[in-house]
Design a protein around this motif. Sequence first.
Motif, PDB file in Angstrom:
ATOM      1  N   GLY A  64     -34.930  13.657  -0.801  1.00 18.94           N
ATOM      2  CA  GLY A  64     -35.356  15.023  -0.533  1.00 18.94           C
ATOM      3  C   GLY A  64     -36.123  15.617  -1.704  1.00 18.94           C
ATOM      4  O   GLY A  64     -37.142  16.302  -1.514  1.00 18.94           O
ATOM      5  N   LEU A  65     -35.642  15.363  -2.920  1.00 17.29           N
ATOM      6  CA  LEU A  65     -36.349  15.854  -4.102  1.00 17.29           C
ATOM      7  C   LEU A  65     -37.694  15.151  -4.247  1.00 17.29           C
ATOM      8  O   LEU A  65     -38.703  15.777  -4.597  1.00 17.29           O
ATOM      9  CB  LEU A  65     -35.502  15.634  -5.361  1.00 17.29           C
ATOM     10  CG  LEU A  65     -34.137  16.329  -5.396  1.00 17.29           C
ATOM     11  CD1 LEU A  65     -33.473  16.101  -6.740  1.00 17.29           C
ATOM     12  CD2 LEU A  65     -34.269  17.807  -5.101  1.00 17.29           C
ATOM     13  N   ARG A  66     -37.707  13.866  -3.973  1.00 16.20           N
ATOM     14  CA  ARG A  66     -38.952  13.091  -4.037  1.00 16.20           C
ATOM     15  C   ARG A  66     -39.990  13.665  -3.083  1.00 16.20           C
ATOM     16  O   ARG A  66     -41.169  13.789  -3.435  1.00 16.20           O
ATOM     17  CB  ARG A  66     -38.655  11.635  -3.694  1.00 16.20           C
ATOM     18  CG  ARG A  66     -39.877  10.737  -3.648  1.00 16.20           C
ATOM     19  CD  ARG A  66     -39.475   9.305  -3.278  1.00 16.20           C
ATOM     20  NE  ARG A  66     -40.620   8.435  -3.231  1.00 16.20           N
ATOM     21  CZ  ARG A  66     -41.298   8.142  -2.117  1.00 16.20           C
ATOM     22  NH1 ARG A  66     -40.930   8.680  -0.958  1.00 16.20           N
ATOM     23  NH2 ARG A  66     -42.348   7.325  -2.166  1.00 16.20           N
ATOM     24  N   SER A  67     -39.575  14.031  -1.881  1.00 19.51           N
ATOM     25  CA  SER A  67     -40.500  14.620  -0.911  1.00 19.51           C
ATOM     26  C   SER A  67     -41.103  15.905  -1.448  1.00 19.51           C
ATOM     27  O   SER A  67     -42.299  16.172  -1.273  1.00 19.51           O
ATOM     28  CB  SER A  67     -39.787  14.901   0.409  1.00 19.51           C
ATOM     29  OG  SER A  67     -39.409  13.700   1.038  1.00 19.51           O
ATOM     30  N   ARG A  68     -40.293  16.694  -2.126  1.00 23.45           N
ATOM     31  CA  ARG A  68     -40.797  17.952  -2.685  1.00 23.45           C
ATOM     32  C   ARG A  68     -41.789  17.704  -3.811  1.00 23.45           C
ATOM     33  O   ARG A  68     -42.764  18.441  -3.972  1.00 23.45           O
ATOM     34  CB  ARG A  68     -39.637  18.821  -3.154  1.00 23.45           C
ATOM     35  CG  ARG A  68     -38.751  19.277  -1.986  1.00 23.45           C
ATOM     36  CD  ARG A  68     -37.681  20.233  -2.425  1.00 23.45           C
ATOM     37  NE  ARG A  68     -38.267  21.486  -2.894  1.00 23.45           N
ATOM     38  CZ  ARG A  68     -37.557  22.490  -3.370  1.00 23.45           C
ATOM     39  NH1 ARG A  68     -36.239  22.400  -3.451  1.00 23.45           N
ATOM     40  NH2 ARG A  68     -38.137  23.603  -3.777  1.00 23.45           N
ATOM     41  N   ILE A  69     -41.544  16.661  -4.608  1.00 25.92           N
ATOM     42  CA  ILE A  69     -42.502  16.291  -5.652  1.00 25.92           C
ATOM     43  C   ILE A  69     -43.819  15.863  -5.020  1.00 25.92           C
ATOM     44  O   ILE A  69     -44.909  16.268  -5.455  1.00 25.92           O
ATOM     45  CB  ILE A  69     -41.936  15.166  -6.545  1.00 25.92           C
ATOM     46  CG1 ILE A  69     -40.727  15.667  -7.337  1.00 25.92           C
ATOM     47  CG2 ILE A  69     -43.008  14.641  -7.499  1.00 25.92           C
ATOM     48  CD1 ILE A  69     -39.954  14.568  -8.046  1.00 25.92           C
ATOM     49  N   LEU A  70     -43.742  15.049  -3.972  1.00 25.60           N
ATOM     50  CA  LEU A  70     -44.947  14.562  -3.298  1.00 25.60           C
ATOM     51  C   LEU A  70     -45.751  15.700  -2.680  1.00 25.60           C
ATOM     52  O   LEU A  70     -46.975  15.611  -2.562  1.00 25.60           O
ATOM     53  CB  LEU A  70     -44.573  13.530  -2.235  1.00 25.60           C
ATOM     54  CG  LEU A  70     -44.124  12.165  -2.756  1.00 25.60           C
ATOM     55  CD1 LEU A  70     -43.511  11.340  -1.634  1.00 25.60           C
ATOM     56  CD2 LEU A  70     -45.297  11.421  -3.399  1.00 25.60           C
ATOM     57  N   GLU A  71     -45.074  16.758  -2.274  1.00 26.25           N
ATOM     58  CA  GLU A  71     -45.749  17.903  -1.652  1.00 26.25           C
ATOM     59  C   GLU A  71     -46.369  18.844  -2.680  1.00 26.25           C
ATOM     60  O   GLU A  71     -47.155  19.725  -2.312  1.00 26.25           O
ATOM     61  CB  GLU A  71     -44.755  18.681  -0.785  1.00 26.25           C
ATOM     62  CG  GLU A  71     -44.287  17.911   0.440  1.00 26.25           C
ATOM     63  CD  GLU A  71     -43.066  18.535   1.094  1.00 26.25           C
ATOM     64  OE1 GLU A  71     -42.588  19.592   0.602  1.00 26.25           O
ATOM     65  OE2 GLU A  71     -42.580  17.966   2.085  1.00 26.25           O
TER      66      GLU A  71
END
Length: 199
Positions: A64-71
Motif C-alpha cells: 500500500g505504501l509502495r502504491s502511494r510512492i508510485l503515485e
Amino acid sequence: MLTALALNCTLNPSPTGSSTQKMIDEVLAALKQHDVVGDTVRVIDHDVRPGVQPDMGGGDEWPGLRSRILESDILVFATPTWVGHPSSIAQRVLERLDAEISETDDEGRPLMFGKVAVAAVVGNEDGAHKIAADLFQALNDTGFTVPAQGSVYWNGEAMSGTDYKDLDDTPEPVAATTATLAANAAHLARLLNEHQYPA
C-alpha cells in the motif's frame, strides 16, 4: 499539479510528538509554495515486513505504501539520527525499495525513473551529511533523481535535551535550505514529468 509523499521514519508511533514530522511539515509547506500537494505516512504505524520483495505477504503493509510512492512525483525521505545513522525504520524502507531495481515499465525503465527524492534529517548528534549521502546513494540506485541541494537537516547541540520539535522558531539557515530544496525539487519534478528518461 505535482504531488509529494513524505515518509516519516521516526521510531515514535502516533500520536507521539516527532521532530521528524515538524521538519516534514516545513518541507511540505515549502513545496506547497510551488504548487505541490503533499501528504505524510508515519512508517512505524504500518506493518512493514522485513525483506526485499514488493510484497512479503502475511499482512505486509508495504504494498500500500509502495502504491502511494508510485503515485507521487516527489518522495520526501525523512529520518531522525540515531548513533550517527538513519533510523532502523529508514533502513527497512531502503531495503524494501531495493525491489524496485528489477521492477520496470513497458519500455524497460525502473518504475521509480522520473521521480524526485529529497532528504530531511534531524537529531541531537552528528551524522546528517553521512545519512543524506547514504539515502541518496540508495534512492539513486533505485531510480530516483536527486535535485541540487536536495537535503535539509538540523543537528542540536550534542548530548543536549532540546529536540527540533521543541524549538520556538525554525533557524534561518534551515528555513532557507528548505526553501531551496522545495524550489529545486518542484522544478526537477516538472522537467521529468515532461521529459522522461530514455528507455
